[in-house]
Write a protein that holds these residues in place. Sequence first.
Motif, short mmCIF file in Angstrom:
data_model
loop_
_atom_site.label_atom_id
_atom_site.label_comp_id
_atom_site.label_asym_id
_atom_site.label_seq_id
_atom_site.Cartn_x
_atom_site.Cartn_y
_atom_site.Cartn_z
N ASN A 1 0.83 -1.21 0.00
CA ASN A 1 0.00 0.00 0.00
C ASN A 1 0.86 1.25 0.00
N VAL A 2 0.28 2.32 -0.49
CA VAL A 2 0.85 3.65 -0.28
C VAL A 2 -0.30 4.54 0.18
N ASP A 3 -0.08 5.24 1.26
CA ASP A 3 -1.09 6.16 1.80
C ASP A 3 -2.45 5.47 1.97
N GLY A 4 -2.41 4.24 2.43
CA GLY A 4 -3.65 3.53 2.74
C GLY A 4 -4.37 2.92 1.56
N GLN A 5 -3.83 3.10 0.37
CA GLN A 5 -4.45 2.52 -0.83
C GLN A 5 -3.50 1.50 -1.45
N ALA A 6 -4.06 0.58 -2.24
CA ALA A 6 -3.22 -0.40 -2.93
C ALA A 6 -2.23 0.32 -3.86
N LEU A 7 -1.02 -0.17 -3.87
CA LEU A 7 0.03 0.45 -4.69
C LEU A 7 -0.38 0.50 -6.16
N ARG A 8 -0.20 1.66 -6.78
CA ARG A 8 -0.37 1.79 -8.23
C ARG A 8 1.04 1.90 -8.81
N VAL A 9 1.51 0.82 -9.39
CA VAL A 9 2.88 0.83 -9.91
C VAL A 9 2.96 1.71 -11.16
N ASP A 10 4.17 2.17 -11.44
CA ASP A 10 4.49 2.90 -12.67
C ASP A 10 3.71 4.21 -12.80
N THR A 11 3.24 4.74 -11.69
CA THR A 11 2.39 5.93 -11.75
C THR A 11 2.97 7.00 -10.82
N LEU A 12 3.27 8.15 -11.39
CA LEU A 12 3.94 9.20 -10.63
C LEU A 12 2.90 10.00 -9.84
N VAL A 13 2.42 9.41 -8.77
CA VAL A 13 1.33 10.05 -8.03
C VAL A 13 1.65 10.22 -6.55
N TYR A 14 2.80 9.77 -6.09
CA TYR A 14 3.05 9.80 -4.65
C TYR A 14 4.03 10.90 -4.28
N ASP B 1 -9.63 -27.15 11.73
CA ASP B 1 -9.86 -27.43 10.30
C ASP B 1 -10.26 -26.21 9.49
N LYS B 2 -10.02 -25.04 10.02
CA LYS B 2 -10.32 -23.81 9.28
C LYS B 2 -8.99 -23.11 8.98
N THR B 3 -9.00 -22.30 7.93
CA THR B 3 -7.81 -21.52 7.62
C THR B 3 -8.06 -20.07 8.02
N THR B 4 -7.16 -19.56 8.83
CA THR B 4 -7.21 -18.14 9.18
C THR B 4 -6.29 -17.39 8.23
N ASN B 5 -6.84 -16.41 7.53
CA ASN B 5 -6.05 -15.63 6.58
C ASN B 5 -5.70 -14.28 7.16
N VAL B 6 -4.41 -14.01 7.18
CA VAL B 6 -3.91 -12.75 7.75
C VAL B 6 -3.29 -11.93 6.63
N GLU B 7 -3.77 -10.72 6.49
CA GLU B 7 -3.20 -9.83 5.47
C GLU B 7 -2.04 -9.04 6.09
N ILE B 8 -0.87 -9.16 5.47
CA ILE B 8 0.30 -8.40 5.93
C ILE B 8 0.53 -7.27 4.93
N VAL B 9 0.47 -6.05 5.45
CA VAL B 9 0.53 -4.88 4.57
C VAL B 9 1.88 -4.20 4.70
N MET B 10 2.55 -3.98 3.56
CA MET B 10 3.73 -3.12 3.55
C MET B 10 3.26 -1.72 3.16
N ASN B 11 3.40 -0.81 4.10
CA ASN B 11 3.03 0.58 3.83
C ASN B 11 4.27 1.30 3.29
N ILE B 12 4.36 1.35 1.98
CA ILE B 12 5.62 1.75 1.34
C ILE B 12 6.07 3.15 1.76
N GLU B 13 5.13 4.05 1.96
CA GLU B 13 5.53 5.42 2.31
C GLU B 13 6.30 5.48 3.63
N LYS B 14 6.07 4.44 4.47
CA LYS B 14 6.75 4.44 5.78
C LYS B 14 8.26 4.25 5.64
N TRP B 15 8.69 3.59 4.57
CA TRP B 15 10.13 3.44 4.36
C TRP B 15 10.82 4.81 4.28
#
Lengths: 269, 387
Positions: free
Chosen positions: A43-56, A216-230
Amino acid sequence: MKSLKYISIIVLLLTLMFSCKREDPIVDIPVKYGNIGFQFANNVDGQALRVDTLVYTNAAGNNYMVNEVQYFVSDIVLQNSNGTFVSFGTGSELHYMDSDLPETSNWSVADKIPVGSYTSISFTFGLNEVRNISNVFLNPPESNMWWPLFLGGGYHYMKLNGKWIDTASNLSAFNFHLGIGQTYAHDVIVVDSITGFVQNYFTVTLPNSAFTIREDKTTNVEIVMNIEKWFEGPNVWDFNVCSATMQNQSAMQQVVENGGTVFSVGTIQ
Amino acid sequence: MKYLQKKLFLMLMVGIFMLTSCTKEIPITEVYIGDSTKYDPKPYVFNTPWFFPTEMNIPADNPLTVDGVFLGRTLFYDMRFSGYQSADSQMCCATCHLQENAFECGMNGPFPNGHPVGITGIATPHVMLPVVNLVWQNNGYLWNGLIHPDNPQVSKRTIEDVVCMAVYAPHEMLSDTNKARNAIAAIPGYKPLFKKAFNTETITFKLMAKAVAQFIRSIVSVNSKFDQYLLHQTAFTPSEANGFVLFVTEQGADCFHCHGGDGNPLLTTYQFYNNAKDTIFTDPNDRYGVTGDPMDHGAYLAPSLRNCELTPPYMHDGRYNTLDEVINFYSEGLKPSPYASPLMHKLAIGGAHLTPQQKADLKAFLLTLTDHDLTSNPAYGPPPNFP
C-alpha cells in the motif's frame, strides 16, 4: 531355556530397531489443528500500490513512483496466548513476495497450527545469516534476488525500484535495496576495499496482530507493507540525497531503522 | 519348551517380515542389445556445475532423449532442411547459428555486418540471439519474449514453434513445412533415426521441429573461465578480478542487476529492460509490442553475456560492433526517457563514468565469459555423416 529367553529378547529388540515405523514418544500434544495463510499487500497512503504511476509524494516532498517491490520475509513466529510460540517447519521457513508476480501475494502455509488464540505475529524482514547463503536459490524468481559475494553474498532482502522528480526536474531512478552491508577501507572500490560485513535483517512484530486458529479452518492474515513508511521516519528519506543504497551501509542502517513501522496487519478472516 | 520354540519361530518370522518389508522393490528393466534401430529412449543427461538452475524449460511432450537430440543435431546441420533442391537456396539452422560464434552469426560469419538476411535478402527484424542455454530461459524467447507458453496464439509458444517460424519467415528460409517435411522424408536414411527418436518412421514436420528443439535445448554453455573461477579451479588475473568487482557493484558498472554474476551464472535475468539507449521508440517488435504495457516501450530481453566476445554486433539492432562501444555506452552514453528501466539508476549522469583502466578491466572480465568448450564440443557440431 534361559538362552532361548535371551535370544527372544535379542530378536525382539532387533525387530523393534529395524522395523519401519518408529514409535512416537508419548507426549501431550494438542489434537486439534487449523491452518494459516498470509496475503501480502503493498500500500501507499492507505491505498493499494499503483505501480508505474507518478502520483506519490514522500515525507521529504519527493514526487515519486514505484515500479516494483520484491522482498523476503522469513522465520515467522506466532505467539500463542498460553505463552508458547509456533514457528513453521521445513519448506515454510520463508516467503518471497514480488509485485510483478501476483501469485506471490498469497502464501498458504503447509504447517498445521494448533487451535487457539494467538496474541501476535513476528517475522524476520530479509534473511538471517543462517538462511542468507549464496546460491541456496538456484531458480528464478528468488535467484534473481542474489546479492554479490563481493558485497557479502546471499540475497537482496528487498528491491524497491522506482523513480522520482529530482531537483533538476528530471525523472531519475532510485534503487532502494537492502541486504548485507559492508565496511570499506577506502572510497575506491577494488578487490580489497571491503573490511567487513554487516547483517541488516531485522525482526518485525506486527502491531494488533492477534488472531484465532479454529479447527480445520484456515485463518487468513493480510500483511501490509506501507511503502511510504520506508521514507517517513525516524529518518526522512530524500532521494536527492540517496537514491542507491547497496554499498552505503549508513543509508541501509537508516532503511533498517525506518523498517520498524512499515508493516501492519490488514484484514484477518 | 515347544511353546517357546514356536514363539521364537514366530518372532523370527515376524522380524524377517518386518525387515524385508522395508526394502524397496527394484524394478527389473529390459535391456536392449544389438538392435540399433530399436526405440530405446535413453534420457539425455545434462552435466552442469551445481550452481546452475535445477529447473529446465522442457515441454512435457518433448523430453530430451539421446536419440532425439542426435536426430535434431543432424537436422540442425542438414542443408536440405529448408525443403529446396538447388544448393544456392538450401538453408539450415547452422547456416546462421554458427558453433564457433556461440551459435550466433557473429561479424566474421556469412553476414559481414552481423545482421542476418534470409534467402531472398530480407533482413531479420533484429540481430541474432545466441541459441545457447535456452533450456534455462523461462521468460519468453526472442528479443521481445513473444514466444511464451501463455501466448494466446498457440503457434507461438515454444522453441518447436520458433523452428516452424524460421521455415516460413521471408527473412529466413521462405519455405513451408510441407516442403521441408517432404525433403527430409524423401531421404531413406532418416527413417531409422526417427524410429529411434520417436518410435515411428512416419516423418512429420512436427517431429522434425521436436527433434531440432531437443538439440537446441541440449546446447549449454557452462564451462567458461568464469565458471572455472566459481568452481575454484582457476584464478582471475588482477585486471579480470577488478573487472568482476566493477561488474557486481552498484557504485561500479552495476551490470549484475540485469546480467547476473556469481549468484546467477546464466549472466542474465532473462527479463526485459529499456536500457536507455534511445529517446524515441518506434520498433513494433519491442516488448511493448507483446505486452501493450506502456512501461515496456523500447524494452528488450537482457541477453546472456556468456560468450559475448563471439557475438557482435550488440543490442537488438546491432548498433555496436565491439564490446568497447558497449562499455562506452554504459559509461557515458545513456539517454534519458520516461521508459528507461529504474535499474539504469545512473541515467541522470549519463552512465557509470568508468576510467579507461576500469573499462579495460571490465572488458577483461567479460572475456572470461567465453566458453571454448561450447565452441569446440563435437556433440554440438555437425554429425559425423548425413543420412
